[in-house]
Scaffold this motif. Structure first.
Motif, PDB file in Angstrom:
ATOM      1  N   VAL A   1      99.903  22.906  40.189  1.00 32.12           N
ATOM      2  CA  VAL A   1      99.824  22.746  41.638  1.00 32.12           C
ATOM      3  C   VAL A   1      98.547  23.436  42.087  1.00 32.12           C
ATOM      4  O   VAL A   1      98.358  24.625  41.830  1.00 32.12           O
ATOM      5  CB  VAL A   1     101.044  23.369  42.358  1.00 32.12           C
ATOM      6  N   ILE A   2      97.650  22.680  42.735  1.00 33.34           N
ATOM      7  CA  ILE A   2      96.397  23.237  43.232  1.00 33.34           C
ATOM      8  C   ILE A   2      96.161  22.752  44.653  1.00 33.34           C
ATOM      9  O   ILE A   2      96.682  21.710  45.067  1.00 33.34           O
ATOM     10  CB  ILE A   2      95.183  22.851  42.348  1.00 33.34           C
ATOM     11  N   SER A   3      95.390  23.501  45.401  1.00 29.58           N
ATOM     12  CA  SER A   3      94.916  23.021  46.697  1.00 29.58           C
ATOM     13  C   SER A   3      93.473  23.459  46.833  1.00 29.58           C
ATOM     14  O   SER A   3      93.087  24.543  46.396  1.00 29.58           O
ATOM     15  CB  SER A   3      95.774  23.551  47.842  1.00 29.58           C
ATOM     16  N   GLY A   4      92.688  22.590  47.417  1.00 30.02           N
ATOM     17  CA  GLY A   4      91.274  22.877  47.601  1.00 30.02           C
ATOM     18  C   GLY A   4      90.597  21.715  48.294  1.00 30.02           C
ATOM     19  O   GLY A   4      91.247  20.805  48.807  1.00 30.02           O
ATOM     20  N   ASN A   5      89.268  21.742  48.293  1.00 30.95           N
ATOM     21  CA  ASN A   5      88.477  20.716  48.961  1.00 30.95           C
ATOM     22  C   ASN A   5      87.844  19.786  47.936  1.00 30.95           C
ATOM     23  O   ASN A   5      87.431  20.229  46.859  1.00 30.95           O
ATOM     24  CB  ASN A   5      87.371  21.361  49.801  1.00 30.95           C
ATOM     25  N   LEU A   6      87.753  18.505  48.298  1.00 34.90           N
ATOM     26  CA  LEU A   6      87.120  17.527  47.414  1.00 34.90           C
ATOM     27  C   LEU A   6      85.624  17.829  47.310  1.00 34.90           C
ATOM     28  O   LEU A   6      84.962  18.059  48.317  1.00 34.90           O
ATOM     29  CB  LEU A   6      87.324  16.105  47.920  1.00 34.90           C
ATOM     30  N   THR A   7      85.100  17.801  46.101  1.00 35.41           N
ATOM     31  CA  THR A   7      83.688  18.100  45.873  1.00 35.41           C
ATOM     32  C   THR A   7      82.811  16.860  45.999  1.00 35.41           C
ATOM     33  O   THR A   7      81.598  16.979  46.077  1.00 35.41           O
ATOM     34  CB  THR A   7      83.479  18.697  44.474  1.00 35.41           C
ATOM     35  N   ARG A   8      83.418  15.686  45.990  1.00 41.72           N
ATOM     36  CA  ARG A   8      82.681  14.427  46.112  1.00 41.72           C
ATOM     37  C   ARG A   8      83.642  13.361  46.626  1.00 41.72           C
ATOM     38  O   ARG A   8      84.857  13.548  46.604  1.00 41.72           O
ATOM     39  CB  ARG A   8      82.093  14.016  44.767  1.00 41.72           C
ATOM     40  N   ASP A   9      83.082  12.246  47.075  1.00 47.24           N
ATOM     41  CA  ASP A   9      83.928  11.124  47.465  1.00 47.24           C
ATOM     42  C   ASP A   9      84.643  10.596  46.215  1.00 47.24           C
ATOM     43  O   ASP A   9      84.043  10.522  45.145  1.00 47.24           O
ATOM     44  CB  ASP A   9      83.084  10.004  48.078  1.00 47.24           C
ATOM     45  N   PRO A  10      85.916  10.229  46.353  1.00 50.74           N
ATOM     46  CA  PRO A  10      86.647   9.706  45.194  1.00 50.74           C
ATOM     47  C   PRO A  10      86.003   8.422  44.670  1.00 50.74           C
ATOM     48  O   PRO A  10      85.478   7.612  45.437  1.00 50.74           O
ATOM     49  CB  PRO A  10      88.037   9.417  45.744  1.00 50.74           C
ATOM     50  N   GLU A  11      86.053   8.261  43.361  1.00 49.60           N
ATOM     51  CA  GLU A  11      85.516   7.068  42.707  1.00 49.60           C
ATOM     52  C   GLU A  11      86.683   6.192  42.290  1.00 49.60           C
ATOM     53  O   GLU A  11      87.592   6.649  41.604  1.00 49.60           O
ATOM     54  CB  GLU A  11      84.709   7.466  41.477  1.00 49.60           C
ATOM     55  N   LEU A  12      86.635   4.932  42.703  1.00 49.66           N
ATOM     56  CA  LEU A  12      87.694   3.995  42.360  1.00 49.66           C
ATOM     57  C   LEU A  12      87.151   3.000  41.342  1.00 49.66           C
ATOM     58  O   LEU A  12      86.078   2.430  41.529  1.00 49.66           O
ATOM     59  CB  LEU A  12      88.157   3.264  43.621  1.00 49.66           C
ATOM     60  N   ARG A  13      87.871   2.810  40.236  1.00 52.97           N
ATOM     61  CA  ARG A  13      87.470   1.853  39.210  1.00 52.97           C
ATOM     62  C   ARG A  13      88.735   1.245  38.617  1.00 52.97           C
ATOM     63  O   ARG A  13      89.838   1.656  38.932  1.00 52.97           O
ATOM     64  CB  ARG A  13      86.597   2.509  38.148  1.00 52.97           C
ATOM     65  N   SER A  14      88.542   0.279  37.739  1.00 55.32           N
ATOM     66  CA  SER A  14      89.681  -0.394  37.102  1.00 55.32           C
ATOM     67  C   SER A  14      89.487  -0.418  35.598  1.00 55.32           C
ATOM     68  O   SER A  14      88.361  -0.511  35.110  1.00 55.32           O
ATOM     69  CB  SER A  14      89.799  -1.830  37.608  1.00 55.32           C
ATOM     70  N   THR A  15      90.594  -0.362  34.877  1.00 55.26           N
ATOM     71  CA  THR A  15      90.549  -0.491  33.422  1.00 55.26           C
ATOM     72  C   THR A  15      90.440  -1.974  33.071  1.00 55.26           C
ATOM     73  O   THR A  15      90.575  -2.844  33.946  1.00 55.26           O
ATOM     74  CB  THR A  15      91.815   0.104  32.785  1.00 55.26           C
ATOM     75  N   GLN A  16      90.225  -2.268  31.803  1.00 53.61           N
ATOM     76  CA  GLN A  16      90.143  -3.656  31.367  1.00 53.61           C
ATOM     77  C   GLN A  16      91.439  -4.411  31.617  1.00 53.61           C
ATOM     78  O   GLN A  16      91.442  -5.613  31.862  1.00 53.61           O
ATOM     79  CB  GLN A  16      89.788  -3.717  29.886  1.00 53.61           C
ATOM     80  N   SER A  17      92.548  -3.694  31.607  1.00 49.27           N
ATOM     81  CA  SER A  17      93.841  -4.339  31.843  1.00 49.27           C
ATOM     82  C   SER A  17      94.155  -4.498  33.330  1.00 49.27           C
ATOM     83  O   SER A  17      95.187  -5.064  33.683  1.00 49.27           O
ATOM     84  CB  SER A  17      94.959  -3.543  31.169  1.00 49.27           C
ATOM     85  N   GLY A  18      93.288  -3.989  34.204  1.00 49.87           N
ATOM     86  CA  GLY A  18      93.492  -4.143  35.645  1.00 49.87           C
ATOM     87  C   GLY A  18      94.116  -2.949  36.332  1.00 49.87           C
ATOM     88  O   GLY A  18      94.365  -2.988  37.544  1.00 49.87           O
ATOM     89  N   MET A  19      94.391  -1.884  35.618  1.00 51.95           N
ATOM     90  CA  MET A  19      94.976  -0.675  36.212  1.00 51.95           C
ATOM     91  C   MET A  19      93.917   0.028  37.064  1.00 51.95           C
ATOM     92  O   MET A  19      92.798   0.247  36.608  1.00 51.95           O
ATOM     93  CB  MET A  19      95.470   0.267  35.124  1.00 51.95           C
ATOM     94  N   THR A  20      94.266   0.388  38.298  1.00 52.42           N
ATOM     95  CA  THR A  20      93.362   1.103  39.187  1.00 52.42           C
ATOM     96  C   THR A  20      93.348   2.582  38.815  1.00 52.42           C
ATOM     97  O   THR A  20      94.402   3.185  38.583  1.00 52.42           O
ATOM     98  CB  THR A  20      93.802   0.946  40.658  1.00 52.42           C
ATOM     99  N   VAL A  21      92.153   3.161  38.767  1.00 52.15           N
ATOM    100  CA  VAL A  21      91.977   4.570  38.429  1.00 52.15           C
ATOM    101  C   VAL A  21      91.095   5.210  39.493  1.00 52.15           C
ATOM    102  O   VAL A  21      90.001   4.715  39.773  1.00 52.15           O
ATOM    103  CB  VAL A  21      91.315   4.738  37.042  1.00 52.15           C
ATOM    104  N   MET A  22      91.564   6.311  40.080  1.00 52.63           N
ATOM    105  CA  MET A  22      90.771   7.057  41.050  1.00 52.63           C
ATOM    106  C   MET A  22      90.430   8.420  40.448  1.00 52.63           C
ATOM    107  O   MET A  22      91.321   9.143  40.009  1.00 52.63           O
ATOM    108  CB  MET A  22      91.533   7.261  42.364  1.00 52.63           C
ATOM    109  N   GLY A  23      89.164   8.747  40.430  1.00 56.98           N
ATOM    110  CA  GLY A  23      88.717  10.049  39.955  1.00 56.98           C
ATOM    111  C   GLY A  23      88.164  10.857  41.110  1.00 56.98           C
ATOM    112  O   GLY A  23      87.464  10.324  41.973  1.00 56.98           O
ATOM    113  N   LEU A  24      88.483  12.135  41.130  1.00 54.55           N
ATOM    114  CA  LEU A  24      87.963  13.015  42.174  1.00 54.55           C
ATOM    115  C   LEU A  24      87.828  14.424  41.623  1.00 54.55           C
ATOM    116  O   LEU A  24      88.418  14.762  40.607  1.00 54.55           O
ATOM    117  CB  LEU A  24      88.862  12.983  43.419  1.00 54.55           C
ATOM    118  N   GLY A  25      87.038  15.218  42.290  1.00 51.72           N
ATOM    119  CA  GLY A  25      86.858  16.619  41.923  1.00 51.72           C
ATOM    120  C   GLY A  25      87.356  17.511  43.040  1.00 51.72           C
ATOM    121  O   GLY A  25      87.161  17.211  44.218  1.00 51.72           O
ATOM    122  N   VAL A  26      88.005  18.608  42.678  1.00 50.72           N
ATOM    123  CA  VAL A  26      88.542  19.548  43.660  1.00 50.72           C
ATOM    124  C   VAL A  26      87.980  20.936  43.361  1.00 50.72           C
ATOM    125  O   VAL A  26      87.978  21.379  42.210  1.00 50.72           O
ATOM    126  CB  VAL A  26      90.088  19.590  43.607  1.00 50.72           C
TER     127      VAL A  26
END
Length: 174
Positions: A7-32
């Motif tokens: 469990v963490i709380s903090g501020n995002l260090t960058r805008d989240p990046e949204l991408r998809s895997t080859q199978s179509g699964m959505t993946v969001m990456g972010l930094g805190v």
């Protein structure tokens, strides 16, 4: 048996990046960025030291909340740690990241404090019990950054135990 919960709380260090895997699964990456407080031995003052944590969220929920997050947003995240290792250009690399199970927005849409998801958290109906942190903790102050808190409840009278509770309040670092 082992437990892997974070469990963490903090501020995002960058805008989240949204991408998809080859199978179509959505993946969001972010930094805190999560601050850690330590006392500086030279100045004897408390200083904040940031920890930068990579977080990943999968599925339709990641795609749905992506539009509400931006650099600087304050969030609370619950999830599990995942260790990954790979090889790039002949060098072994590794990282530990948080796989997000739950995320709560702790910043309002206009950048102020307060939650804009429904239920729980530190939204406009937050009511932190003064007993939990001492009667004069001030958590229900409207300037505390937790939204428009409900009026403070009167703490019930406790039996005199002979221990001065204010003696211990000074030791709490927050």
């Amino acid at each position: 048996m082992s437990i892997n919960r974070v469990v963490i709380s903090g501020n995002l260090t960058r805008d989240p990046e949204l991408r998809s895997t080859q199978s179509g699964m959505t993946v969001m990456g972010l930094g805190v960025a999560v601050n850690d407080r330590r006392r500086n031995p030279q100045t004897n003052e408390w200083e904040d030291y940031p920890n930068f944590i990579d977080c990943t969220m999968f599925g339709s929920r990641a795609q749905a909340i992506h539009q509400y997050l931006h650099k600087g947003s304050k969030v609370a995240i619950e999830g599990k740690l995942r260790y990954s290792q790979w090889e790039r250009d002949g060098q072994k690399r590794s990282k530990i990241e948080v796989i997000i199970d739950e995320i709560e927005f702790m910043s309002s849409r206009d950048g102020g404090s307060g939650s804009y998801n429904n239920g729980g958290g530190y939204g406009n109906n937050a009511n932190l019990n003064a007993n939990a942190y001492g009667a004069n903790a001030g958590y229900n102050n409207s300037n505390s950054g937790y939204g428009n808190a409900a009026p403070q409840q009167q703490a019930p009278q406790q039996a005199d135990t002979g221990v001065d509770a204010t003696l211990y309040d000074a030791d709490i670092p927050f």
